[in-house]
Design an enzyme around this catalytic site. Sequence first.
Site, short mmCIF file in Angstrom:
data_model
loop_
_atom_site.label_atom_id
_atom_site.label_comp_id
_atom_site.label_asym_id
_atom_site.label_seq_id
_atom_site.Cartn_x
_atom_site.Cartn_y
_atom_site.Cartn_z
N GLU A 36 -10.06 7.14 3.75
CA GLU A 36 -10.90 6.23 4.52
C GLU A 36 -10.17 4.90 4.58
O GLU A 36 -9.32 4.60 3.75
CB GLU A 36 -12.27 6.02 3.88
CG GLU A 36 -12.29 5.02 2.74
CD GLU A 36 -12.18 5.69 1.38
OE1 GLU A 36 -12.43 6.91 1.29
OE2 GLU A 36 -11.84 4.98 0.42
N SER A 48 1.46 -9.82 -1.23
CA SER A 48 1.14 -8.41 -1.03
C SER A 48 1.50 -7.86 0.34
O SER A 48 1.75 -6.67 0.49
CB SER A 48 -0.34 -8.17 -1.32
OG SER A 48 -1.15 -9.01 -0.52
N LYS A 93 0.80 -1.22 0.00
CA LYS A 93 0.00 0.00 0.00
C LYS A 93 0.84 1.28 0.00
O LYS A 93 0.44 2.30 -0.54
CB LYS A 93 -0.96 0.00 1.19
CG LYS A 93 -2.12 -0.96 0.97
CD LYS A 93 -3.26 -0.67 1.92
CE LYS A 93 -4.49 -1.47 1.57
NZ LYS A 93 -4.36 -2.91 1.92
C1 LIG Z 1 -5.18 -3.87 1.51
C2 LIG Z 1 -4.51 -5.14 1.18
C3 LIG Z 1 -4.91 -5.92 0.08
C4 LIG Z 1 -6.10 -5.59 -0.77
O1 LIG Z 1 -6.00 -4.40 -1.47
P1 LIG Z 1 -5.82 -4.35 -3.06
O2 LIG Z 1 -6.08 -2.96 -3.41
O3 LIG Z 1 -6.81 -5.31 -3.64
O4 LIG Z 1 -4.44 -4.80 -3.34
C5 LIG Z 1 -4.19 -7.07 -0.21
N1 LIG Z 1 -3.14 -7.46 0.55
C6 LIG Z 1 -2.73 -6.73 1.62
C7 LIG Z 1 -1.57 -7.22 2.42
C8 LIG Z 1 -3.40 -5.56 1.96
O5 LIG Z 1 -2.99 -4.86 3.04
#
Ligand SMILES: *Cc1c(COP(=O)(O)O)cnc(C)c1O
Length: 397
Positions: A112, A378, A90
């Site tokens: 938000e 992610s 993020k």
């Molecule tokens: C917020 C988050 C997501 C989902 O958000 P996307 O915009 O779909 O990428 C996925 N993995 C993690 C670790 C997150 O913090």
Amino acid sequence: MSKFQVDENGYYGQFGGAYIPELLYPNVKELEDNYLKIIESDAFQKEYLYLLKQYVGRPTPLYLAPNLSEKYGAHIYLKREDLNHTGAHKVNNTIGQILIAKKLGKKRIIAETGAGQHGVATATVCALMNLECIVFMGEVDIKRQSPNVARMKMLGATVVAATSGSKTLKDATNEAIRDWIQHPEETYYLIGSVVGPHPYPDMVARLQAIISEEIKWQLKEQTGKENPDAIIACVGGGSNAAGAFYHYLDDEEVKLIAVEAAGLGVDTGESAATSQLGQVGVIHGSKTILMQDEYGQITEPYSISAGLDYPGVGPIHANLFESGRGTFLNATDDEALQAAFELTELEGIIPALESSHALAILGKLDLKKDDVIVVNLSGRGDKDMETYINYLEARNK
Ligand SMILES: *Cc1c(COP(=O)(O)O)cnc(C)c1O
């Protein structure tokens, strides 16, 4: 012009656009007129890339996971977004947008957040840039996600509870938009995924595109070829997936696999598998696929993973789904939990629950031994330890 990129009117196929109250038009227009100029300027690129390297810790490794590869009978690489500062992808986006906000002369940042991950990433860059930060969060989420609320407060943000409706993410979004209408001049609205009115989805995708830019040269370095056979990423709003897919959108031999949260099961009424259950509608200022009832009211999604618990997908993904360019699969809560423990046991990496949905798909693919697969990891699992421990205790009973 790519069929999978945004067009000059702000659409991906039939999806996207800017469905906003007239009062917000000047703000969105200001951003639309300036975002590309800013992003493509040398000054922006220099500062953005410097911060990604020295503050965030990029490039993140592309790791050939030997034990996972052996188990699934293919070459499985993990793109380690979990190693970024603040623990997920993020921050790639919030670093970029905070620089854009500064260039536009904005002094007050609003956002938000659902689980609080985007709120933390926003509060982090506001602390770094010494800007005021106000985060709207549903009252229910504030109770559920207290460690992230504490982080935001320590970082100097003001956390405002949204007390209307279901007191969750969509209500926080409504509050943020209301605030933006009331303070249009000095305020920058920092959106956390490839959602919202044009140009947000394209802007966020470009800021996350660093992920696939790195995958290309890292794969080339390690295998001699830039293109894997498939890239797998989880989709909430879809920003980590958009970043991991971005530089491969037009390489149609690379399979793009988007994994949604099936919650308790796609047909149980407790899921967030938007592409499977949703219909075309407008959410958060853009036309996309979303989960809604017969009257077009947004239905409350469910997933064990707070980051995937979103009732829509960004318009880029609605188009990838409708055009067939993307393959949309899903994993249940239970499958994601098992995948989290499997990665931990095999590779010594505790993944975020969101990322575990992407990992859970490995067992459902028909893999061949020469296949090169990239899974976008992610985020890391620290924030999910309570869920993991409860699962472990239930499993050991
Ligand atoms: C917020 C988050 C997501 C989902 O958000 P996307 O915009 O779909 O990428 C996925 N993995 C993690 C670790 C997150 O913090």
